[in-house]
Design a protein around this motif. Structure first.
Motif, PDB file in Angstrom:
ATOM      1  N   ILE A 115      26.369  34.974  96.165  1.00  0.00           N
ATOM      2  CA  ILE A 115      25.295  35.388  95.253  1.00  0.00           C
ATOM      3  C   ILE A 115      24.717  34.171  94.529  1.00  0.00           C
ATOM      4  CG2 ILE A 115      24.791  36.688  93.154  1.00  0.00           C
ATOM      5  CD1 ILE A 115      26.802  38.778  94.059  1.00  0.00           C
ATOM      6  N   ARG A 116      25.589  33.240  94.127  1.00  0.00           N
ATOM      7  CA  ARG A 116      25.108  32.065  93.406  1.00  0.00           C
ATOM      8  C   ARG A 116      24.265  31.178  94.328  1.00  0.00           C
ATOM      9  NH1 ARG A 116      27.018  30.870  88.463  1.00  0.00           N
ATOM     10  NH2 ARG A 116      26.616  28.660  88.837  1.00  0.00           N
ATOM     11  N   LEU A 125      30.789  28.287  88.547  1.00  0.00           N
ATOM     12  CA  LEU A 125      30.212  28.823  87.324  1.00  0.00           C
ATOM     13  C   LEU A 125      30.210  27.733  86.248  1.00  0.00           C
ATOM     14  CD1 LEU A 125      29.282  31.223  85.487  1.00  0.00           C
ATOM     15  CD2 LEU A 125      31.717  31.593  84.996  1.00  0.00           C
ATOM     16  N   ALA A 126      29.071  27.494  85.633  1.00  0.00           N
ATOM     17  CA  ALA A 126      28.965  26.482  84.575  1.00  0.00           C
ATOM     18  C   ALA A 126      29.262  27.127  83.227  1.00  0.00           C
ATOM     19  CB  ALA A 126      27.576  25.864  84.571  1.00  0.00           C
ATOM     20  N   THR A 143      28.333  28.927  76.388  1.00  0.00           N
ATOM     21  CA  THR A 143      27.277  29.272  77.343  1.00  0.00           C
ATOM     22  C   THR A 143      27.847  29.455  78.737  1.00  0.00           C
ATOM     23  OG1 THR A 143      26.798  26.934  77.788  1.00  0.00           O
ATOM     24  CG2 THR A 143      25.520  28.006  76.040  1.00  0.00           C
ATOM     25  N   ASP A 144      27.096  30.201  79.549  1.00  0.00           N
ATOM     26  CA  ASP A 144      27.386  30.289  80.979  1.00  0.00           C
ATOM     27  C   ASP A 144      26.062  30.400  81.716  1.00  0.00           C
ATOM     28  OD1 ASP A 144      26.710  33.189  81.835  1.00  0.00           O
ATOM     29  OD2 ASP A 144      27.952  33.514  80.065  1.00  0.00           O
ATOM     30  N   ASP A 145      26.091  30.125  83.020  1.00  0.00           N
ATOM     31  CA  ASP A 145      24.872  30.237  83.823  1.00  0.00           C
ATOM     32  C   ASP A 145      24.970  31.413  84.794  1.00  0.00           C
ATOM     33  OD1 ASP A 145      26.650  29.240  85.674  1.00  0.00           O
ATOM     34  OD2 ASP A 145      25.223  27.862  86.590  1.00  0.00           O
ATOM     35  N   GLY A 146      25.626  32.478  84.334  1.00  0.00           N
ATOM     36  CA  GLY A 146      25.771  33.679  85.147  1.00  0.00           C
ATOM     37  C   GLY A 146      24.501  34.508  85.167  1.00  0.00           C
ATOM     38  N   PRO A 147      24.625  35.817  85.422  1.00  0.00           N
ATOM     39  CA  PRO A 147      23.436  36.660  85.555  1.00  0.00           C
ATOM     40  C   PRO A 147      22.746  36.989  84.236  1.00  0.00           C
ATOM     41  CG  PRO A 147      25.423  37.974  85.761  1.00  0.00           C
ATOM     42  CD  PRO A 147      25.870  36.548  85.703  1.00  0.00           C
ATOM     43  N   PRO A 218      20.076  35.740  75.811  1.00  0.00           N
ATOM     44  CA  PRO A 218      19.922  35.270  77.192  1.00  0.00           C
ATOM     45  C   PRO A 218      19.455  33.827  77.214  1.00  0.00           C
ATOM     46  CG  PRO A 218      18.082  36.679  76.578  1.00  0.00           C
ATOM     47  CD  PRO A 218      19.040  36.713  75.424  1.00  0.00           C
ATOM     48  N   ARG A 219      19.805  33.101  78.285  1.00  0.00           N
ATOM     49  CA  ARG A 219      19.375  31.727  78.465  1.00  0.00           C
ATOM     50  C   ARG A 219      18.383  31.656  79.610  1.00  0.00           C
ATOM     51  NH1 ARG A 219      23.663  28.171  80.234  1.00  0.00           N
ATOM     52  NH2 ARG A 219      22.474  26.421  79.360  1.00  0.00           N
ATOM     53  N   GLU A 220      17.552  30.636  79.564  1.00  0.00           N
ATOM     54  CA  GLU A 220      16.605  30.393  80.644  1.00  0.00           C
ATOM     55  C   GLU A 220      17.071  29.205  81.471  1.00  0.00           C
ATOM     56  OE1 GLU A 220      14.147  32.178  81.545  1.00  0.00           O
ATOM     57  OE2 GLU A 220      14.144  33.586  79.863  1.00  0.00           O
ATOM     58  N   PRO A 221      17.032  29.297  82.790  1.00  0.00           N
ATOM     59  CA  PRO A 221      16.491  30.402  83.596  1.00  0.00           C
ATOM     60  C   PRO A 221      17.478  31.526  83.833  1.00  0.00           C
ATOM     61  CG  PRO A 221      17.128  28.610  85.020  1.00  0.00           C
ATOM     62  CD  PRO A 221      17.382  28.119  83.622  1.00  0.00           C
ATOM     63  N   ALA A 222      18.775  31.301  83.531  1.00  0.00           N
ATOM     64  CA  ALA A 222      19.764  32.346  83.755  1.00  0.00           C
ATOM     65  C   ALA A 222      20.969  32.062  82.883  1.00  0.00           C
ATOM     66  CB  ALA A 222      20.172  32.415  85.231  1.00  0.00           C
TER      67      ALA A 222
END
Length: 525
Positions: A115-116, A125-126, A143-147, A218-222
């Motif tokens: 999926i990533r 996963l960051a 923070t995370d860069d998940g969904p 939420p974070r941008e872009p994800a």
């Protein structure tokens, strides 16, 4: 006889003088010893109270990596700001909630490598943990860069728990607050990784106990960010000392990007403001200079009285408010590492004052908040002189409802375009810029985006403002598009010509009032 008495008296006076000198020397030595001891006591007390954040929070990295290995999940952990000295007690109170937050991010942010990769992300996963000082508060962010937050699942859980009435539609901000309710969890299964069903209420409880707050966004872009904002009792910070109107102030060293001393005669002026051009070629940016005395509401000191050269501009370029602020000051002093204490409970503007520091000799100085300075500089209009405005009858434009209107700024001067764009964006408008009338006309005819209002200069190459206005009024698509002309040509004939061609307002640049511009735009929209 008299001579002998005089000699004896002289001998006594000499003895008194020697004794006085010795006493003075002993007093100076004692004072120095006391001051040295007091300094060592203060330094030791500070050392015991303040420790690098890594001292307490560093072990979290090993713990979350071990957890990820146990779950057979690949993570890339980024730790920032852990060298910042913070009160040990505050860090100890945060340690467990932050570990819980990192586990929660690992649980809810994790996606399969397939999926990533499909989403264009690295397979790992960051996860991030950042400790920073923002004004007078400590900000700790996980923070995370998940969904990102699953708003539909949050809404479903909230309805099932009776937090949202059936059929009620809650906005995203409300939904993101609900995740901190006790027992609220969107995990499909209760396990040690997802928080044993307790959700993020642990984070909310910790923030309340520390008289702070926490938010999920939420974070941008994800991805997702969990942000703790806590009152900062004390921390040692690098400060730049500056002078304005005879007073010394401190600016956080981390926000200082550049120190500048420039010849004023070589600097451009737009709308009555001196402009600093930073960078070169297409990467250059323009920044209007805001005087610190003006922001603080103080009477400026005359350059001659302050011993300054009036032809030299002294300024500090700050990173603030998501951009840059060019701050004009009277003098630059030095950079020192000082203990920053909370701002005074009275007599301080909480939007501008981030805390207080004490210089040697027990001299207090106010520590200024760069974000607060930038916000004040963007909103104030007192530094711009009053202007002239001739407005056309209101009936020439159709009323428009604009939650976030788009304004087309047309000017061949890059400094003027930049300044106008900054003013309008600070007021909440979306801004599109064009370099002359022909460029604007081509863009409007191409219908790249809907434009709600045009703000145009008059004197421009290829097609001037009058020509642009005439072309707009001849086109049925733009005949009723609100248009404001702003120019240095403010004589009656030019104003009359602009209004005759169909301008909704005509403003002059020499006498410009930011408030009148925004009020006029508000009326036309």
């Amino acid at each position: 006889m008299r001579t002998r008495r005089r000699l004896r008296a002289g001998g006594h006076l000499g003895g008194f003088a020697r004794e006085a000198a010795e006493l003075s020397r002993r007093q100076a030595a004692a004072t120095s010893a006391v001051e040295g001891a007091a300094f060592r006591v203060r330094a030791e007390a500070e050392r015991l109270a303040l420790v690098p954040a890594e001292t307490v929070l560093g072990p979290l990295a090993r713990s979350i990596r071990e957890t990820a290995r146990e779950q057979d999940r690949d993570v890339d952990l980024d730790l920032r700001g852990l060298d910042l000295p913070v009160e040990r007690g505050l860090l100890q109170a945060l340690k467990d909630p932050l570990l819980h937050a990192l586990r929660n991010a690992l649980s809810h942010g994790w996606q399969s490598p397939e999926i990533r990769r499909a989403a264009g992300k690295p397979e790992a996963l960051a996860l991030g943990l950042e400790v920073a000082v923002r004004g007078s508060r400590l900000q700790v962010t996980v923070t995370d860069d998940g969904p990102g937050p699953d708003l539909s699942r949050i809404a479903a859980t909230a309805r099932a728990r009776g937090l949202i009435a059936p059929g009620e539609e809650a906005d995203p901000e409300t939904l993101l607050r609900l995740v901190f309710e006790p027992g609220f969890s969107t995990a499909e299964a209760v396990d040690t990784l997802s928080g044993r069903g307790y959700g993020l209420s642990v984070a909310a409880d910790a923030a309340r106990q520390l008289l702070g707050s926490v938010r999920l966004e939420p974070r941008e872009p994800a991805g997702t960010a969990l942000v703790f904002s806590l009152p900062l009792s004390a921390a040692r910070r690098s400060l730049l000392l500056v002078e304005a109107a005879g007073r010394t102030y401190a600016l956080p060293g981390g926000a200082v990007e550049r120190l500048l001393r420039m010849d004023r005669t070589g600097l451009p002026i737009a709308l009555g403001r001196t402009i600093l051009r930073i960078g070169a070629d297409d990467a250059a940016t323009n920044h209007p200079v805001a005087a610190l005395t003006e922001i603080l509401g103080q009477a400026p000191t005359a350059p001659d009285a302050a011993g300054q050269d009036p032809t030299i501009l002294t300024a500090v370029l700050l990173r603030a408010g998501g951009g840059r602020l060019a701050l004009g000051v009277d003098r630059l002093h030095d950079v020192r590492a000082l203990l920053v204490l909370p701002a005074p409970a009275f007599g301080a503007d909480p939007g501008l004052i981030a805390g207080t520091a004490v210089l040697p000799g027990d001299v207090p100085v106010l520590v200024l908040d760069p974000d607060g300075l930038a916000a004040r500089a963007a909103s104030m209009a007192s530094g711009l002189s009053l202007g002239t405005m001739a407005q056309a009858p209101r009936s020439t434009t159709a009323p428009r409802a604009t939650a976030r209107a788009t304004i087309l700024v047309v000017d061949d001067s890059i400094t003027t375009r930049t300044l106008e764009k900054g003013i309008l964006e600070a007021a909440g408008y979306r801004v599109v810029v064009c370099v002359d009338g022909q460029d604007a006309l081509d863009r409007l005819r191409a219908e790249i985006e809907p434009i709600d209002l045009v703000l145009a200069d008059v004197e421009m190459p290829r097609l001037d403002g009058f020509g642009l206005l005439k072309a707009l009024r001849a086109d049925t698509r733009f005949a009723r598009l609100p248009t404001i002309l702003m120019t240095s040509r403010g004589d009656a004939a030019d104003v009359s010509r602009g209004l005759d061609l169909g301008a909704d307002a005509y403003l002059t640049k020499q006498k410009f009032d930011q408030r009148q511009l925004l009020d006029t735009i508000g009326q036309l929209l």
